[in-house]
Design an enzyme around this catalytic site. Structure first.
Site, short mmCIF file in Angstrom:
data_model
loop_
_atom_site.label_atom_id
_atom_site.label_comp_id
_atom_site.label_asym_id
_atom_site.label_seq_id
_atom_site.Cartn_x
_atom_site.Cartn_y
_atom_site.Cartn_z
N TYR A 113 24.23 77.05 -9.94
CA TYR A 113 23.70 78.07 -9.04
C TYR A 113 24.16 79.43 -9.55
O TYR A 113 25.33 79.80 -9.38
CB TYR A 113 24.19 77.83 -7.62
N ASP A 171 13.81 79.82 -8.03
CA ASP A 171 13.68 80.35 -6.68
C ASP A 171 12.42 81.19 -6.54
O ASP A 171 11.85 81.65 -7.52
CB ASP A 171 14.89 81.22 -6.33
N TYR A 185 19.65 82.45 -18.87
CA TYR A 185 19.28 83.35 -17.78
C TYR A 185 19.60 84.78 -18.14
O TYR A 185 20.49 85.05 -18.96
CB TYR A 185 20.07 83.02 -16.51
#
Lengths: 211, 496
Positions: free
Chosen positions: B442, B299, B368
């Site tokens: 997501y 993003d 992440y």
């Protein structure tokens, strides 16, 4: 700096400060090929205290809150709250001033069969363009709320667009619609882009609604 | 057969062809061997005309026959004048701009020429069956290439290489092409009719038809040997291009306000640059079209750290293909100076390795790190414990609201392979969360739940309010491209 974009992933909620120099690394990460130890800059140092302090919850962060009062009469308040995402997708909620909430009524069920042929739960659509989705106008009925004590309230779409989804949590437990005014949306609507401005103009802002 | 005998027969066949109206190179194609010098065939011609013509053994006779009509097979494609015209084409100047050391040349032939060749083959095989029993005729385009290669190489200051990425295409046309090739429609094999789509008179279809056509049928409709032409073929434009080259690497993005590729769509002027632009700025070949491709993307407000994300750039028709190991390292340094983007492992890569980057998207893993905020500090430790007690989670994710306007409605099942939370010194309501997840998960929606549309969410897991303030990609578990060891110089995957 707010950047208005159609393809928005997320809007940075505060002023964007690119990282000047990565601060001292907080940890080294096990990477698959460990021939060199690559420094990982600290995640905490990559944002400002202001960003932390000004952080708002999800339902406020990306949504502009508006209200639809056009279906309310002298006898009954049918106000809905419309939260508009930056990508223009609109979520329909009941307003806190809605009669069913003001009267502290409880729901027995929600009737999604809004006409002989149309059932809001039978909304089949296809592809990115959501072809086949039920078309909505502001006065289209999304459902009828049926209370334990026999009252029946229609809920209107309030905007021009396509119906994408009815909240599965509300289907399961209708009173979720009344109990959680942040997560308990009724429907997700993809607005008709040609009439989006019209949609927004017809709604009241938070200030207007509360004065 | 003795050598002198075969030399005699060669001479006979050669002169037969010349008398019929073939040019010297076409005649050589039928009788020559691997030593024939198509570039300068004077000696080969001399050898073949000497015996047969006896006293009149000079070139004069040979050349007398090839005027005034064009060659009955190649329509003068293989004549010196045509070859000269091709070499002198001013467009070829521009080919010098390419730094490639090699080239390869092709020519397009009118269909009429193919038909004439076929006709001549039938003619000579009937007239000299013994001679042609085991003999292959040199193809027209091969002879043309051999005739022009050396002069082209001189003009272009490059070497001929049949595998060269720099391709030069010469085109020809013939005013009577349509008329002469109409006969092919009459000769169509009924069984083949279905396989010939669209244009039955395309070069490709004519070639394949000629391969299978019945000779008797052919002779009925086409003159054997080919009829004398009144017009020669015309030289048309020359086209040139260098095949795509690919540069691969991995990029890191340190800014929280940057797109991966330039913003497009709205009329709004966007001043924010993109990862792609930052990289392209430092690659030469900026006049060639470049296309950026990567293994997924992050993003706008998410950083990519660690080894970085694999990507490759396709450079179309590149003029610069010689980039040294040191030059790649220089490009990496230049990009590093931007402070917001970094690239590593820059290298040329052959296109057959590119499928790595997009294949098996669903099976790749990513690591992440999220910075999360909780509602009340007193809940912090409890939440952290709950998270750390979980080994793995399977998510059902409905299309996130933030992309719902441009994605179809779906429920995606995704895996979270591991979760680890810890406190942050000095921050009472923040925690740091490391995760390894399946590609396509997501993350933000997993943390806050997307209003109940991703389940289970972290909020459900901790039984309270938790949201995500910042996200970093720490690793994309893909070993592509091969990592560059800076200590080993001249490490090149591909040399263009």
């Amino acid at each position: 700096m707010e950047v208005e974009k159609e393809e928005s992933e997320e809007i940075p909620s505060t002023s964007s400060n690119p990282v000047e120099d990565p601060g001292p690394s907080q940890a080294r990460v096990e990477t698959e090929s460990d021939d060199e130890d690559i420094e990982i800059p600290s995640i905490l140092d990559s944002i400002t205290q202001q960003q932390i302090d000004e952080f708002r919850p999800f339902h406020e962060r990306y949504f502009e809150k508006k209200y639809c009062t056009r279906f309310t009469t002298d006898t009954v308040n049918l106000d809905t709250c419309v939260r508009i995402h930056t990508n223009k997708i609109s979520l329909i909620y009941l307003s806190e001033k809605h009669s069913v909430i003001q009267n502290q009524q409880r729901l027995q069920s929600i009737d999604f069969q809004v006409s002989k042929k149309v059932n809001r739960l039978k909304n089949a659509m296809f592809g990115k363009g959501k072809r086949g989705a039920q078309l909505l106008q502001p006065d289209s009925i999304l459902c009828h709320l049926e209370t334990v004590d026999g009252a029946r309230y229609p809920v209107h779409a309030c905007v021009y667009g396509k119906l994408l989804e009815i909240n599965s949590r509300v289907i399961k437990e209708p009173n979720f619609l009344l109990d959680d005014l942040n997560e308990g949306f009724l429907a997700i609507i993809l607005p008709d882009l040609r009439r989006h401005e019209e949609n927004v103009k017809s709604l009241k802002s938070v200030e207007e609604y509360n004065t | 057969m003795t050598e002198t005998d075969s030399q005699d027969t060669k001479g006979i066949v050669f002169n037969f062809l010349i008398e019929l109206g073939c040019c010297k190179r076409c005649a050589l194609r039928f009788v020559g061997d691997s030593n024939t010098n198509y570039d300068n065939p004077t000696d080969d011609v001399k050898k073949l005309t000497r015996k047969d013509l006896g006293q009149n053994s000079n070139d004069e006779n040979v050349f007398k026959k090839s005027k005034p009509n064009p060659c009955i097979i190649c329509l003068d494609l293989l004549q010196d004048t045509t070859l000269q015209t091709m070499i002198l084409n001013p467009e070829l100047e521009k080919v010098l701009e390419y730094d490639s050391d090699t080239f390869v040349n092709y020519v397009s032939l009118p269909k009429a020429v193919l038909i004439r060749e076929h006709s001549m083959e039938i003619c000579v095989k009937e007239k000299f069956p013994q001679f042609f029993k085991d003999r292959n005729v040199i193809a027209l385009n091969r002879a043309w290439s051999l005739s022009i290669q050396n002069k082209l190489a001189q003009r272009l200051e490059k070497k001929y290489d049949k595998n060269s990425y720099l391709q030069i295409q010469f085109n020809t046309s013939y005013v009577l092409d349509k008329e002469e090739s109409l006969v092919m429609l009459l000769l169509e094999d009924k069984s083949r009719k279905h396989s010939i789509q669209h244009d039955p008179l395309s070069c490709k279809n004519v070639t394949s038809s000629l391969q299978t056509i019945n000779s008797e049928l052919f002779k009925q409709k086409v003159s054997i040997p080919p009829a004398t032409p009144t017009k020669a073929l015309d030289v048309e434009q020359v086209f040139y291009k260098h095949d795509h080259v690919f540069i691969a690497g991995r990029y890191c993005k340190y800014a929280r306000n940057m797109f991966q590729t330039p913003w497009s769509g709205d009329d709004i002027q966007v001043e924010i640059s993109s990862v792609q632009e930052k990289i392209f700025d430092h690659i030469e070949n900026s006049f060639s079209a470049m296309v950026f491709s990567s293994s997924g993307r992050e993003d706008f407000d998410v950083r990519t750290l660690g080894r970085g994300r694999p990507f490759f750039i396709k450079i179309c028709d590149p003029k610069r293909t010689k980039v040294s190991f040191e030059k790649f390292r220089q490009i990496e340094q230049a990009v590093k100076h931007t402070k917001v983007v970094e690239v590593r492992d820059l290298q040329f890569i052959d296109r057959r390795y590119l499928s790595n980057i997009k294949e098996g998207e669903q099976f790749k893993k990513k690591t992440y790190r999220a910075l999360c905020i909780v509602d009340k500090p007193e809940n912090l430790t409890a939440y952290i414990d709950k998270i750390n007690n979980i080994s793995a989670v399977t998510l059902q994710q409905k299309t996130p609201l933030r992309v719902y306007h441009r994605r179809s409605s779906d429920i995606r099942e995704r895996q979270i392979y591991s979760l680890k939370a810890k406190v942050i010194n000095g921050k009472k309501n923040l925690l740091e969360l490391d995760m390894i997840t399946q590609a396509g998960t997501y993350i933000k929606e997993f943390v806050h739940g997307d209003l109940g549309r991703t389940t289970p969410s972290l909020c459900e897991i901790v039984g309270g309010y938790i949201d995500i303030i910042a996200l970093d990609v720490l690793d994309i578990h893909l070993d592509f491209p091969p990592s560059i060891n800076h200590k080993v110089k001249n490490h090149q995957t591909v040399n263009y």
